[in-house]
Design a protein around this motif. Structure first.
Motif, mmCIF file in Angstrom:
data_model
loop_
_atom_site.group_PDB
_atom_site.id
_atom_site.type_symbol
_atom_site.label_atom_id
_atom_site.label_comp_id
_atom_site.label_asym_id
_atom_site.label_seq_id
_atom_site.Cartn_x
_atom_site.Cartn_y
_atom_site.Cartn_z
ATOM 1 N N GLN A 133 0.941 -1.662 0.185
ATOM 2 C CA GLN A 133 0.101 -0.079 0.115
ATOM 3 C C GLN A 133 1.598 1.456 -0.210
ATOM 4 O OE1 GLN A 133 -3.340 -0.659 -1.014
ATOM 5 N NE2 GLN A 133 -2.324 -3.225 -0.358
ATOM 6 N N PRO A 134 1.765 1.060 0.976
ATOM 7 C CA PRO A 134 2.212 2.656 1.297
ATOM 8 C C PRO A 134 3.119 3.235 -0.536
ATOM 9 C CG PRO A 134 2.580 1.906 2.790
ATOM 10 C CD PRO A 134 2.121 0.392 2.158
ATOM 11 N N SER A 135 3.791 2.010 -0.874
ATOM 12 C CA SER A 135 4.378 2.324 -2.300
ATOM 13 C C SER A 135 3.101 2.706 -3.334
ATOM 14 C CB SER A 135 5.562 0.584 -2.787
ATOM 15 O OG SER A 135 4.310 -0.068 -3.266
ATOM 16 N N ARG A 136 2.542 2.098 -3.226
ATOM 17 C CA ARG A 136 0.863 2.433 -4.194
ATOM 18 C C ARG A 136 0.879 4.115 -4.178
ATOM 19 N NH1 ARG A 136 -3.619 -1.706 -3.499
ATOM 20 N NH2 ARG A 136 -4.612 -0.607 -5.038
ATOM 21 N N VAL A 137 0.239 4.632 -2.551
ATOM 22 C CA VAL A 137 0.835 5.824 -3.151
ATOM 23 C C VAL A 137 1.551 7.048 -3.347
ATOM 24 C CG1 VAL A 137 0.783 7.895 -1.028
ATOM 25 C CG2 VAL A 137 -0.581 5.448 -1.250
ATOM 26 N N ALA A 138 3.237 6.242 -3.133
ATOM 27 C CA ALA A 138 4.068 7.277 -3.456
ATOM 28 C C ALA A 138 4.133 7.632 -4.633
ATOM 29 C CB ALA A 138 5.300 6.171 -3.131
ATOM 30 N N ARG A 139 3.707 6.274 -5.471
ATOM 31 C CA ARG A 139 3.883 5.964 -6.831
ATOM 32 C C ARG A 139 2.648 6.684 -7.770
ATOM 33 N NH1 ARG A 139 4.570 0.429 -6.671
ATOM 34 N NH2 ARG A 139 2.257 0.337 -7.023
ATOM 35 N N THR A 140 1.475 6.892 -6.997
ATOM 36 C CA THR A 140 0.236 7.945 -7.613
ATOM 37 C C THR A 140 0.596 9.254 -7.392
ATOM 38 O OG1 THR A 140 -1.163 5.994 -6.766
ATOM 39 C CG2 THR A 140 -2.062 8.740 -7.043
ATOM 40 N N LEU A 141 1.344 9.577 -5.950
ATOM 41 C CA LEU A 141 2.275 11.123 -5.980
ATOM 42 C C LEU A 141 3.142 11.011 -7.623
ATOM 43 C CD1 LEU A 141 2.355 13.709 -4.663
ATOM 44 C CD2 LEU A 141 3.845 12.791 -2.935
ATOM 45 N N GLU A 142 3.709 10.506 -7.762
ATOM 46 C CA GLU A 142 5.185 10.575 -8.092
ATOM 47 C C GLU A 142 4.672 11.435 -9.510
ATOM 48 O OE1 GLU A 142 8.492 10.907 -10.411
ATOM 49 O OE2 GLU A 142 8.480 10.998 -8.078
ATOM 50 N N ARG A 143 3.572 10.387 -10.261
ATOM 51 C CA ARG A 143 2.865 10.254 -11.618
ATOM 52 C C ARG A 143 2.633 12.446 -11.449
ATOM 53 N NH1 ARG A 143 -2.564 7.027 -11.255
ATOM 54 N NH2 ARG A 143 -2.825 8.632 -13.153
ATOM 55 N N LEU A 144 1.600 12.601 -10.026
ATOM 56 C CA LEU A 144 1.019 13.835 -10.406
ATOM 57 C C LEU A 144 2.324 14.728 -10.300
ATOM 58 C CD1 LEU A 144 -1.739 12.839 -7.427
ATOM 59 C CD2 LEU A 144 -2.469 13.879 -9.899
ATOM 60 N N VAL A 145 3.367 14.831 -9.342
ATOM 61 C CA VAL A 145 3.991 15.909 -9.368
ATOM 62 C C VAL A 145 5.444 15.428 -10.943
ATOM 63 C CG1 VAL A 145 7.086 15.959 -8.269
ATOM 64 C CG2 VAL A 145 4.759 15.157 -6.989
ATOM 65 N N SER A 146 5.125 14.164 -11.098
ATOM 66 C CA SER A 146 5.952 14.411 -12.963
ATOM 67 C C SER A 146 5.201 15.106 -13.577
ATOM 68 C CB SER A 146 6.230 13.341 -13.253
ATOM 69 O OG SER A 146 7.359 12.719 -12.710
ATOM 70 N N ALA A 147 3.921 15.247 -13.913
ATOM 71 C CA ALA A 147 3.012 15.683 -15.278
ATOM 72 C C ALA A 147 2.949 17.443 -14.321
ATOM 73 C CB ALA A 147 1.957 15.346 -14.937
ATOM 74 N N ALA A 148 3.405 17.306 -12.987
ATOM 75 C CA ALA A 148 3.270 19.579 -12.553
ATOM 76 C C ALA A 148 4.078 19.794 -13.277
ATOM 77 C CB ALA A 148 2.793 19.204 -11.804
ATOM 78 N N ALA A 149 5.351 19.239 -12.886
ATOM 79 C CA ALA A 149 6.852 19.433 -13.405
ATOM 80 C C ALA A 149 6.940 19.314 -14.519
ATOM 81 C CB ALA A 149 8.189 18.936 -12.557
ATOM 82 N N ARG A 150 6.449 18.600 -15.669
ATOM 83 C CA ARG A 150 6.344 18.193 -16.919
ATOM 84 C C ARG A 150 6.128 19.784 -17.547
ATOM 85 N NH1 ARG A 150 5.560 12.871 -17.153
ATOM 86 N NH2 ARG A 150 3.118 13.401 -17.781
ATOM 87 N N ALA A 151 4.932 20.244 -17.267
ATOM 88 C CA ALA A 151 4.151 20.999 -17.197
ATOM 89 C C ALA A 151 4.605 21.948 -16.896
ATOM 90 C CB ALA A 151 2.977 21.023 -17.565
ATOM 91 N N GLY A 152 5.710 22.525 -16.161
ATOM 92 C CA GLY A 152 6.120 23.882 -16.019
ATOM 93 C C GLY A 152 6.298 24.523 -14.930
ATOM 94 N N ARG A 153 4.639 24.024 -14.546
ATOM 95 C CA ARG A 153 4.248 24.797 -13.508
ATOM 96 C C ARG A 153 5.015 24.039 -12.035
ATOM 97 N NH1 ARG A 153 1.674 28.146 -15.591
ATOM 98 N NH2 ARG A 153 0.713 28.580 -14.064
ATOM 99 N N ILE A 154 5.656 23.337 -11.133
ATOM 100 C CA ILE A 154 5.960 23.406 -10.581
ATOM 101 C C ILE A 154 7.472 23.537 -10.355
ATOM 102 C CG2 ILE A 154 4.106 21.973 -9.456
ATOM 103 C CD1 ILE A 154 6.130 19.634 -9.121
ATOM 104 N N ARG A 155 8.411 23.881 -9.944
ATOM 105 C CA ARG A 155 9.786 23.770 -9.546
ATOM 106 C C ARG A 155 10.291 22.024 -9.878
ATOM 107 N NH1 ARG A 155 12.015 25.047 -3.624
ATOM 108 N NH2 ARG A 155 13.379 24.737 -4.582
ATOM 109 N N GLN A 156 11.142 22.501 -10.489
ATOM 110 C CA GLN A 156 11.908 21.309 -11.431
ATOM 111 C C GLN A 156 13.174 20.025 -10.483
ATOM 112 O OE1 GLN A 156 10.999 20.694 -14.782
ATOM 113 N NE2 GLN A 156 9.617 21.900 -13.234
ATOM 114 N N ASP A 157 13.435 20.428 -9.077
ATOM 115 C CA ASP A 157 13.578 20.172 -8.679
ATOM 116 C C ASP A 157 13.636 19.251 -6.961
ATOM 117 O OD1 ASP A 157 13.748 22.470 -6.913
ATOM 118 O OD2 ASP A 157 15.312 23.209 -6.220
#
Length: 202
Positions: A133-157
């Motif tokens: 279960q914890p890894s599923r939450v982490a993978r879901t958050l990674e998808r969201l963070v990556s999408a926002a970063a690719r769009a240039g809407r959050i910091r890249q680091d």
């Protein structure tokens, strides 16, 4: 009636479940999640059954022990977060999807805090729940963070583990009456920090 498993309580099996039984089970899980978030895991099982509109015998048939119910609630919360991410990414700009999903984490944290003692029992029993279960939450958050970063809407680091570490304060904060309101402010501040220094691509 004792809150422990009654003698001869039904054990889990993989037989197909009738539609009415499935509805009862889903309602019990939904009600238990709300009760655990409000009152903690020691909430009366009789109260959970009553609020779900079923008898205590029905609860025990689906969940012979309190830990069985806690595990089902925990899995439901993770599945909800996964489905919510899919929906938000389909409907919203990436950074808004991330912001709304992080607010959903407040409810997840409230329920998990309420189940803390029983979750420790499950962990000590080395059930598979903590391997998945914890890894599923982490993978879901990674998808969201990556999408926002690719769009240039959050910091890249920033990476998902950084955000999860920031969210850990939700679990350690004192259980005061204003815990939820303060937690939502903390999540908003985390999101403001993620937006700071973003490229803001069009």
């Amino acid at each position: 009636m004792s809150e422990e498993t009654p003698s001869g309580a039904a054990k889990f099996d993989d037989r197909p479940m009738r539609a009415d039984a499935r509805r009862n089970r889903d309602k019990l899980i939904e009600t238990a999640a709300a009760c655990f978030a409000e009152k903690g895991v020691e909430t009366s099982l009789e109260d959970i059954a009553r609020r779900a509109g079923v008898g205590i015998g029905t609860l025990y048939r689906h969940f012979p022990t309190r830990e069985n119910l806690v595990e089902a609630v925990y899995r439901r919360e993770v599945e909800f977060l996964e489905a919510a991410a899919d929906d938000l990414l389909a409907r919203c700009p990436p950074e808004e999807a991330l912001a709304q999903w992080l607010q959903l984490m407040v409810g997840y944290a409230a329920t998990k805090r309420g189940m803390a003692d029983s979750l420790r029992i499950l962990f000590d029993a080395r059930t598979g729940i903590f391997a998945e279960q914890p890894s599923r939450v982490a993978r879901t958050l990674e998808r969201l963070v990556s999408a926002a970063a690719r769009a240039g809407r959050i910091r890249q680091d920033v990476e998902a583990p950084d955000v999860l570490q920031a969210l850990s304060s939700l679990y350690s904060a004192p259980a005061t009456p204003d815990w939820e309101a303060r937690s939502r402010k903390v999540v908003a501040l985390i999101m403001d920090g993620l937006r700071w220094g973003a490229p803001e691509k069009n």
